[in-house]
Structure formats: C-alpha cells, structure tokens
Scaffold this motif. Structure first.
Motif, PDB file in Angstrom:
ATOM      1  N   THR A 172       0.852  -1.186   0.000  1.00 30.64           N
ATOM      2  CA  THR A 172       0.000   0.000   0.000  1.00 30.64           C
ATOM      3  C   THR A 172       0.884   1.231   0.000  1.00 30.64           C
ATOM      4  OG1 THR A 172       0.030  -0.042   2.383  1.00 30.64           O
ATOM      5  CG2 THR A 172      -1.874  -1.052   1.335  1.00 30.64           C
ATOM      6  N   VAL A 173       0.280   2.372  -0.227  1.00 34.95           N
ATOM      7  CA  VAL A 173       1.018   3.619  -0.093  1.00 34.95           C
ATOM      8  C   VAL A 173       1.098   3.867   1.407  1.00 34.95           C
ATOM      9  CG1 VAL A 173       1.063   6.043  -0.727  1.00 34.95           C
ATOM     10  CG2 VAL A 173      -0.024   4.379  -2.221  1.00 34.95           C
ATOM     11  N   ASP A 174       2.204   3.459   2.001  1.00 33.66           N
ATOM     12  CA  ASP A 174       2.186   3.461   3.465  1.00 33.66           C
ATOM     13  C   ASP A 174       2.698   4.745   4.108  1.00 33.66           C
ATOM     14  OD1 ASP A 174       4.708   2.970   2.578  1.00 33.66           O
ATOM     15  OD2 ASP A 174       4.981   1.085   3.633  1.00 33.66           O
ATOM     16  N   SER A 206       1.078  15.837  -0.770  1.00 35.46           N
ATOM     17  CA  SER A 206       0.929  14.700   0.115  1.00 35.46           C
ATOM     18  C   SER A 206       0.256  15.116   1.418  1.00 35.46           C
ATOM     19  CB  SER A 206       2.273  14.057   0.425  1.00 35.46           C
ATOM     20  OG  SER A 206       2.060  13.024   1.364  1.00 35.46           O
ATOM     21  N   THR A 207      -0.940  14.607   1.594  1.00 36.50           N
ATOM     22  CA  THR A 207      -1.658  14.850   2.849  1.00 36.50           C
ATOM     23  C   THR A 207      -1.875  13.513   3.555  1.00 36.50           C
ATOM     24  OG1 THR A 207      -3.755  14.687   1.691  1.00 36.50           O
ATOM     25  CG2 THR A 207      -2.871  16.900   2.000  1.00 36.50           C
ATOM     26  N   ALA A 208      -1.064  12.544   3.169  1.00 33.79           N
ATOM     27  CA  ALA A 208      -1.275  11.194   3.684  1.00 33.79           C
ATOM     28  C   ALA A 208      -0.965  11.071   5.164  1.00 33.79           C
ATOM     29  CB  ALA A 208      -0.431  10.208   2.904  1.00 33.79           C
ATOM     30  N   VAL A 246      -1.880  16.837   9.899  1.00 36.60           N
ATOM     31  CA  VAL A 246      -0.520  16.593  10.397  1.00 36.60           C
ATOM     32  C   VAL A 246       0.449  16.782   9.224  1.00 36.60           C
ATOM     33  CG1 VAL A 246       1.043  14.897  11.441  1.00 36.60           C
ATOM     34  CG2 VAL A 246      -1.382  14.910  12.071  1.00 36.60           C
ATOM     35  N   PRO A 247       1.104  17.925   9.154  1.00 32.85           N
ATOM     36  CA  PRO A 247       1.950  18.172   7.982  1.00 32.85           C
ATOM     37  C   PRO A 247       3.257  17.403   8.034  1.00 32.85           C
ATOM     38  CG  PRO A 247       2.154  19.984   9.538  1.00 32.85           C
ATOM     39  CD  PRO A 247       1.134  19.035  10.120  1.00 32.85           C
ATOM     40  N   TRP A 248       3.887  17.215   6.901  1.00 33.30           N
ATOM     41  CA  TRP A 248       5.271  16.742   6.872  1.00 33.30           C
ATOM     42  C   TRP A 248       6.161  17.977   6.926  1.00 33.30           C
ATOM     43  CZ3 TRP A 248       7.874  18.412   2.432  1.00 33.30           C
ATOM     44  CH2 TRP A 248       7.081  18.769   1.342  1.00 33.30           C
ATOM     45  N   GLN A 249       7.427  17.739   7.223  1.00 39.12           N
ATOM     46  CA  GLN A 249       8.320  18.888   7.355  1.00 39.12           C
ATOM     47  C   GLN A 249       9.629  18.650   6.619  1.00 39.12           C
ATOM     48  OE1 GLN A 249      11.076  19.584  10.614  1.00 39.12           O
ATOM     49  NE2 GLN A 249       9.660  21.120  11.336  1.00 39.12           N
ATOM     50  N   LYS A 295       4.746  12.767 -12.073  1.00 43.90           N
ATOM     51  CA  LYS A 295       3.332  12.450 -11.822  1.00 43.90           C
ATOM     52  C   LYS A 295       3.171  11.285 -10.854  1.00 43.90           C
ATOM     53  CE  LYS A 295       1.199  15.211 -14.730  1.00 43.90           C
ATOM     54  NZ  LYS A 295       1.316  16.457 -14.822  1.00 43.90           N
ATOM     55  N   CYS A 296       4.171  11.078 -10.020  1.00 46.30           N
ATOM     56  CA  CYS A 296       4.026   9.978  -9.061  1.00 46.30           C
ATOM     57  C   CYS A 296       3.852  10.523  -7.652  1.00 46.30           C
ATOM     58  CB  CYS A 296       5.244   9.048  -9.115  1.00 46.30           C
ATOM     59  SG  CYS A 296       6.645   9.634  -8.175  1.00 46.30           S
ATOM     60  N   GLU A 297       3.472   9.627  -6.765  1.00 46.85           N
ATOM     61  CA  GLU A 297       3.454   9.968  -5.342  1.00 46.85           C
ATOM     62  C   GLU A 297       4.560   9.176  -4.662  1.00 46.85           C
ATOM     63  OE1 GLU A 297      -0.606  10.211  -3.563  1.00 46.85           O
ATOM     64  OE2 GLU A 297      -1.121   9.457  -5.557  1.00 46.85           O
ATOM     65  N   PHE A 298       5.149   9.774  -3.647  1.00 48.18           N
ATOM     66  CA  PHE A 298       6.211   9.086  -2.919  1.00 48.18           C
ATOM     67  C   PHE A 298       5.609   8.273  -1.776  1.00 48.18           C
ATOM     68  CE2 PHE A 298       9.682  12.564  -3.723  1.00 48.18           C
ATOM     69  CZ  PHE A 298       9.759  12.183  -5.049  1.00 48.18           C
ATOM     70  N   ALA A 299       6.093   7.047  -1.615  1.00 47.79           N
ATOM     71  CA  ALA A 299       5.610   6.225  -0.501  1.00 47.79           C
ATOM     72  C   ALA A 299       6.198   6.694   0.827  1.00 47.79           C
ATOM     73  CB  ALA A 299       5.983   4.769  -0.733  1.00 47.79           C
ATOM     74  N   ILE A 300       7.377   7.264   0.755  1.00 54.98           N
ATOM     75  CA  ILE A 300       7.991   7.822   1.968  1.00 54.98           C
ATOM     76  C   ILE A 300       8.554   9.192   1.609  1.00 54.98           C
ATOM     77  CG2 ILE A 300       8.596   5.608   2.993  1.00 54.98           C
ATOM     78  CD1 ILE A 300      11.449   6.038   1.977  1.00 54.98           C
TER      79      ILE A 300
END
Ligand code: GLC
Length: 613
Positions: free
Chosen positions: A32-34, A292-294, A302-305, A493-498
């Motif tokens: 999954t997109v973890d 990314s709002t995952a 909860v934002p990333w930084q 056009k991709c999303e990062f898993a991490i």
C-alpha cells in the motif's frame, strides 16, 4: 561530493543494513502507499498510535500547521573551528567526524574556547520575527556531544569553558516573553564524544557500538539530558531528534514518554526512529512532486516537514559558507517555501551563528527578504491548505473559497492553469492592496489570467482567485493511457511512498532514490486498452541498481543498466500485463544503490509500450 555527506551516508548505510536485515519480511508485504519516512534504516512514520495525539498535541499541531515556518539553528563548538582543521577546509557541524578530530583535541580547540559572549537572545528572536518565522529549534546537543545548556553532564556550554551563561535558558525566557515557540534538536544516537555513542571510530572502536556501551551511553547521558531539557526550560513546542541509529522500540518509547510527561504538548519528529513521533520529517532539503496529505489524521492536519539552510556547505557556521551573500537565491528560498506549503509541508530554515553568538548579517538579510515577502503574501502561506490539484504545475495553496497561484516567473503577462473546475469570480495580485481585478478567461478547466507588468512582483507573484466553492473542485488527475496505447509514468506524476526521496522540479528527476528499499514511487493510471507492455526506463544508473515494478498481479525486476551519470532510455527485459481499469503501478528499489552509483543515480520515469499482437 562533500566529505561530510559521505560520512553521513556511510553511517546511515551501516544502520540501514543492520536494521534492514530484520525487516525484509515487512518489505514484501508492503503493498500500500504506506507513507512512512526514514532517515536511516527502518525509520517509518506512523507507529505512534492515534491516542498520542492528545488535546495538547493537537493544539500545537494546529499551531504548526498554521505557522508553517520556523528557524532552525545549528550552533555549537564546531562554529569555533569555522570549518577548518589543521589549515584545511573540512566541514561545518560534521568537522569532528570529517577531520577525525580526537576528543581531547576537539575539547581543547573547540569546546574549551567556545565562549559566545555576544549571544543575545532578543536579537535572534528579532531576526526570526522579521523573517516571518513563528518558532525556533536550536541544537541542544548535536553529534559532537556537547550540551548547549546547563546539563548535569559536565561537557556543556555553561561549565566546560567556564562561560557561565546558559544561552538556552536565556533564549527560552525571551521566547516565552515574546510569544515565540521554542523547540530543541537533540542527537540521540550519534555522539562522538562518548565511547558508547554512535559514530566515533577514531577514539573508540567501531562506528556502531556494542549494545552494552550504547545502552550505557543512552541511559546515562541521553535519558537524563532529555529530561533536563524538557523539565527546566518552560514550554517546549517541538523536540527534533536526528539520525536514529541503534534505536530500538523501547528506547524510542522511553523518549516519547519522557517528553510527554514533562511537555504534554511537545511535538516529536519522526527522526526519533522506528516509526515513532508525531510528524514526519523529510530528507534534508526534501521536495516532492505531488501533494501529500497522507500523514493527516481524519480530524487533524498533520503536515510533513522539510528543512534547508541559508548557509552553504553544511548546517553550522564556516568561514567559507556562513557569510555568503545569497541575495540572488532569495526568490529560490521563497519559492521553495511556497512549493513545500503547496504540497502539504512546513518549512524549517536554518541559520548558523558565528562562534561569538551573532547571526551574520548576510544570513539575516536572506531571512528578512522572505519576511518582507510574507508581510504582503502571508495570507497565501500561513494556515493555508495545499493545492487542490495533486500535481500542480507550479506552487498552489488554498483556503476556503480561495486558491493562490504562486509564480516565480510570468511570461507574456499570462498565467495559465489547467484543472480547476470551480467558477472563478475574481482574480487579483495578492500584493496589490487595491485588489484590482485582473481580466481572465475561464473555459471548462482552462483558466488564463492576464497580469499587467507593473503588478508582477520582483520575487514570487501570488495571484489570488476567489472561487464559487468553499473547497476548490478539480479534474480527475488519474493518468490516462495515450491514444496509441502507450502509458507514460514520469516521476513528475508519481506519489512518494515515503518522504525520504527528493525531487528536482527543474530536471524532473528524483535524487537519492535507491538508498532505501522502502522508497516507493506510485502512479495511478487508467488503462483503457489492456494487454502486454514492454518497459522502457529512463535514468542515469548502471547495472548495479535493480528495482521492482509492481502491479496488482505481478512483479517485474528492472535493471538500470546504463552508463552511470548519463540519462538514457533503455528497454527492459520482460513484459507487464495490464487489464482494463484503474491500476496502481509502483516501483521499489530491490537493493540499495551501490556506493559507486549512489550519488549519481537519478530516475526520470517509465514508459510502457504495447506489444503488438
Ligand atoms: C543530518 C546531519 C546533521 C544535520 C541534519 C539536519 O542529519 O547529520 O548534521 O543536523 O541533517 O537535518
């Protein structure tokens, strides 16, 4: 390649191998997109249970989301050496390690001479405030092991050089007076001063330490110091751990518990290790191609930084990287900030004070330029939500009923946007106090705004759009197969898993991809013409690097197989079969990139070409 970076990487690499061995099982199950983050090895984000987001934590998290911008301060005895050892340029805050400076010599030449008599907490806060920064994070102990406050451990600023002042206390008191939030950075694993701390293999044996020695260091230095810092300095907004190596769950949990007990509202970053922490910290200078709002909880943003430095050549002060006039880079910093907020992140920008405690004017100037920009454009940053488009063509932020377009350059006085469906009622330049309405054309999802030259800002121009909907409506951004059956999967056009991957917007390439097997890149594609596809990859790697292309049905091993450093397209062996419908296609490094390939490996994407029947 800067030596200090090599050193960091070698340590992280060893950590990654050690921890990675225990986790192969988990990798395989990873489908999954973890959204986990890592600084080395198994540093996932998300292990902390939702119950850790107490009302106190939520309040500060909302504050962090609102405030977006903080000052990072890397300061310690390394500044005293100004980047030089034995007449040679070495490194900033990594100088002890890069120069393999024996503890005794570092103590004598750096720590014992470090008396920052010109430190003035108010001046620092002025600089932060003028930059529009809303919180500050100071290195309370970096990898050199020196405590920048009055610790029970004798290796500290107040006592070791007989300086007598607790600058962290002075800063904490002034911050409290002036309503500036304060946090501290603490290097929990690397400590080159101690036998049991990770990293020093020139005074003590081995980069990694025997468990007994590490435990001894951890429970007798780290634990009491984190207690001191959370007990003695008033309200702490954030605790920023770093480079988690040899950290097990028990130790991470202990840190979480101590912080929670003494500072119920303090936000802990994910570099504590092993998935712990309240927010996800990206790679240094980390950028992502998508929103990314995952990391959001259903009821809490909860934002990333991520973070970068106004200095060059490291995070601490050097005579060669600390005083550079970076006037021409200011728009880059501003735009970087806009991109980060637009993609769901918050930004820590680092300054490196001189050994005497002053922040160089050149650095203050860079920061002030951002502050000036924020004074007029802050509405589009503070408290702003990310872009409603997942893959914005430039930085975009939003607020209820509004969309903000951030443009570094405007050509032909036109700003175009594809993908917005909400009706635009008014467009204006945010910096224009008269809010003069700009003319625009809107045709389905195509918008074109005309910006007269006098309204174009010298740095980043923000166009505010007032829209009909509270929450902007946008087109479906699922990638579409081309008419001729080809499927293009560019990294853009991709999303990062991490978060521990970084992306270059100009070249549309990833860098530092392959350092960790969890660095997934994920595309969502609509397949209308099913069938078999051959795979063309585009990257700068060579045979050393293999990665897996994973669909819901199969895994195909790909090999970079080019000439290292040169961007090439090449056909891979094997085919993939895709049925009709929406697919998630992922690539994950199979092995970590070799030392040789590591820094030159960049990935641009894949093309799937239908195989003729
Ligand atoms: C790395 C470095 C460290 C620096 C940090 C900032 O982890 O080890 O020197 O403090 O990045 O993010």
């Amino acid at each position: 390649m800067n030596k200090s970076i090599q050193q960091i990487i070698s340590i992280l690499f060893i950590g990654a191998i050690l921890i990675g061995c225990q986790n192969n099982k988990k990798e395989e199950a990873n489908n999954t997109v973890d959204y986990i983050t890592e600084t080395s090895g198994d540093v996932d984000f998300g292990k902390t249970d939702v119950s850790a987001y107490t009302p106190e934590i939520r309040k500060n998290m909302e504050k962090l989301y609102e405030d977006k911008f903080g000052m990072f301060i890397h300061w310690g005895p390394y500044a005293q050496l100004e980047g030089m050892w034995n007449g040679e340029k070495k490194s900033a805050e990594w100088i002890m390690k890069v120069g393999q400076i024996p503890v005794k010599d570092y103590e004598r030449e750096a720590a014992a001479k470090f008396k920052p008599v010109n430190f003035n907490a108010s001046e620092w806060i002025d600089i932060a405030e003028n930059a529009g920064m809303r919180f500050m994070v100071l290195t309370a102990k970096h990898h050199d092991g020196f405590a920048m406050y009055k610790s029970q451990h004798p290796y500290n600023l107040v006592e070791f050089a007989d300086f007598g002042r607790d600058i962290y206390k002075e800063l904490a008191e002034k911050c409290a007076e002036r309503d500036m939030n304060l946090g501290f950075y603490y290097s929990q694993s690397q400590d080159w001063h101690e036998k049991g701390g990770v990293g020093n293999d020139w005074d003590f044996e081995g980069v990694l330490k025997p468990q007994k020695d590490f435990d001894d260091y951890f429970y007798n230095k780290v634990t009491p110091q984190v207690k001191e810092l959370t007990e003695n300095y008033g309200d702490i907004f954030m605790v920023w751990f770093d480079t988690p190596i040899q950290m097990d769950d028990e130790k991470c949990q202990l840190m979480m518990d101590i912080v929670k007990e003494n500072q119920p509202g303090a936000l802990v970053n994910s570099r504590l290790g092993n998935g712990f922490g309240h927010f996800d910290v990206s790679i240094d200078n980390g950028k992502t191609p998508s929103v990314s709002t995952a990391t959001w909880l259903p009821d809490l943003k909860v934002p990333w930084q991520t973070h970068e430095s106004v200095t060059q050549g490291g995070w601490g002060y050097t005579s060669y990287g600390g005083d550079l006039d970076r006037t021409k880079d200011y728009p880059d910093f501003i735009y970087s900030f806009c991109r980060i907020v637009g993609n769901g992140g918050v930004y820590l920008l680092n300054v490196a004070p001189r050994p005497d405690g002053t922040i160089p004017q050149s650095q203050a100037n860079s920061l002030r330029a951002i502050g000036e920009w924020l004074e007029v454009n802050g509405e589009a940053i503070y408290g702003a939500d990310p872009s409603p488009l997942k893959f914005p063509p430039y930085a975009i932020t939003s607020k209820p009923g509004k969309v903000y377009l951030h443009l570094k350059e405007i050509t032909n006085n036109k700003v175009d946007l594809t993908g917005l469906l909400s009706k635009v009622n008014k467009a204006y330049v945010l910096a224009d106090t008269s809010k003069q309405a700009l003319s625009f054309k809107q045709d389905n999802d195509e918008l074109s705004v005309t910006v007269p030259t006098p309204l174009i800002q010298p740095k980043v121009t923000v166009i505010a759009l007032e829209i009909d909907d509270e929450k902007a409506k946008v087109i479906d951004e699922t990638l579409q197969q081309e008419e001729n059956g080809m499927i293009k999967l560019p990294v853009s056009k991709c999303e990062f898993a991490i978060r521990r991957i970084s992306y270059d917007y100009d070249t549309e390439l990833t860098h530092r991809w392959g350092e960790n097997v969890k660095q997934g890149l994920i595309w969502t594609i609509n397949v209308k013409q099913p069938g078999a596809f051959k795979v063309i990859s585009e990257d700068t790697g060579d045979h050393d690097f293999t990665y897996n292309l994973i669909t819901s049905k199969e895994t195909l091993e790909l090999n970079a197989k080019g000439t290292i450093g040169k961007l090439t397209k090449k056909e891979q062996e094997g085919i993939v079969i895709l049925s009709k419908g929406i697919h998630q296609i992922r690539v994950y490094p199979k092995v970590t990139t070799s030392k040789k390939t590591k820094h030159s490996y960049k990935f641009k994407g894949l093309e799937l070409i239908p195989v003729n029947k």
